[in-house]
Motif scaffolding. Structure first.
Motif, PDB file in Angstrom:
ATOM      1  N   THR A  13       0.671  -0.736  -0.150  1.00  0.00           N
ATOM      2  CA  THR A  13       0.011  -0.055   0.086  1.00  0.00           C
ATOM      3  C   THR A  13       0.725   1.058   0.014  1.00  0.00           C
ATOM      4  O   THR A  13       2.125   1.032   0.259  1.00  0.00           O
ATOM      5  CB  THR A  13      -0.901   0.171   1.213  1.00  0.00           C
ATOM      6  OG1 THR A  13      -0.646   0.191   2.402  1.00  0.00           O
ATOM      7  CG2 THR A  13      -1.477  -1.633   1.697  1.00  0.00           C
ATOM      8  N   ARG A  14       0.453   2.248  -0.202  1.00  0.00           N
ATOM      9  CA  ARG A  14       0.777   3.795  -0.371  1.00  0.00           C
ATOM     10  C   ARG A  14       1.728   4.025   1.439  1.00  0.00           C
ATOM     11  O   ARG A  14       2.160   4.464   1.338  1.00  0.00           O
ATOM     12  CB  ARG A  14       0.442   4.922  -0.355  1.00  0.00           C
ATOM     13  CG  ARG A  14      -0.595   4.256  -1.970  1.00  0.00           C
ATOM     14  CD  ARG A  14      -1.181   5.934  -2.549  1.00  0.00           C
ATOM     15  NE  ARG A  14      -1.137   6.425  -3.693  1.00  0.00           N
ATOM     16  CZ  ARG A  14      -2.202   7.510  -3.928  1.00  0.00           C
ATOM     17  NH1 ARG A  14      -2.698   8.165  -3.341  1.00  0.00           N
ATOM     18  NH2 ARG A  14      -2.630   7.020  -4.952  1.00  0.00           N
ATOM     19  N   ARG A  18       1.033  -4.859   3.843  1.00  0.00           N
ATOM     20  CA  ARG A  18       0.163  -4.388   4.765  1.00  0.00           C
ATOM     21  C   ARG A  18      -0.045  -5.944   5.051  1.00  0.00           C
ATOM     22  O   ARG A  18      -0.064  -6.900   3.885  1.00  0.00           O
ATOM     23  CB  ARG A  18      -1.802  -3.957   4.355  1.00  0.00           C
ATOM     24  CG  ARG A  18      -2.976  -3.915   5.732  1.00  0.00           C
ATOM     25  CD  ARG A  18      -3.616  -3.300   5.197  1.00  0.00           C
ATOM     26  NE  ARG A  18      -4.936  -3.798   5.855  1.00  0.00           N
ATOM     27  CZ  ARG A  18      -6.330  -3.860   5.998  1.00  0.00           C
ATOM     28  NH1 ARG A  18      -6.468  -3.745   4.028  1.00  0.00           N
ATOM     29  NH2 ARG A  18      -7.272  -4.425   6.543  1.00  0.00           N
TER      30      ARG A  18
END
Length: 216
Positions: A13-14, A18
């Motif tokens: 993810t940015r 995760r």
């Protein structure tokens, strides 16, 4: 047997990596009816995709000694420019099933009529779902993967789907993921809870419900 050993799944993810599934262990034998409870976003669909083989784990092992379906009524794999019939023929080639053996069943069960010979990109979402479910039933598996409730078509068609899956194939193994305890109670004889990336296995369905309602 389907066996998951130390399965992890991570996505980028940015904000960095995760972890969706964290050290998942699971065994499903022939004829087992397993329900997996979890809130939206808990990773239930990710787990089903890993079991089906459409995605690979980031770590850990998944062993399958029985045939496993794709998630039932999943229509995302259809090629839109091909007709429903051509998509059926392609699936048959992938699974080594003679098309002529299953075409009559899909024609009758899907109730698509002339649209079976039209490009899938012209189908409504309901028509796609009917085609996907019919193909799922036309090719026999030892274990069926059910991602949420099979809600295909109107009440009559929905009842027809439930009979085809839960009555005619009641001897098969099934893994049903849901956040609806009623559905799991109706169709499963054991249950797991997916919570914070961990899969907790309960020998009794009611024990799984108590944990799910208390902590999830």
């Amino acid at each position: 047997m389907i066996e998951l050993s130390g399965v992890n799944k991570r996505y980028g993810t940015r904000q960095g990596q995760r972890t969706i599934l964290d050290g998942v262990n699971l065994k499903v034998a022939r004829g087992d009816k397993l329900g997996i409870l979890g809130k939206n976003g808990s990773g239930k669909s990710t787990l089903i995709r890993l079991i089906s083989g459409s995605e690979q784990p980031s770590a850990g092992d998944i062993k399958r000694s029985m045939s496993v379906s794709w998630p039932l009524a999943f229509a995302g794999g259809f090629q839109g420019s091909l007709t429903g019939l051509d998509n059926l023929r392609f699936v048959c080639r992938v699974y080594g099933v003679p098309p002529e053996r299953v075409i009559p069943f899909v024609e009758e069960f899907s109730e698509l009529g002339i649209y079976l010979r039209e490009p899938v990109k012209k189908y409504s979402s309901g028509m796609r779902a009917r085609l996907a479910f019919a193909i799922s039933m036309a090719i026999e598996f030892d274990c069926f993967l059910i991602d949420e409730v099979i809600a295909v078509g109107d009440a009559r068609f929905h009842a027809k789907c439930n009979y085809e899956l839960f009555q005619k194939r009641k001897d098969r193994a099934m893994i049903l993921v849901s956040h609806d305890p009623r559905i799991v109670r109706e169709h499963c004889d054991r249950a797991c809870v997916l919570h914070n990336g961990k899969l907790l296995d309960f020998s009794e369905v009611d024990s799984a419900f108590v944990y799910y309602q208390t902590y999830c």
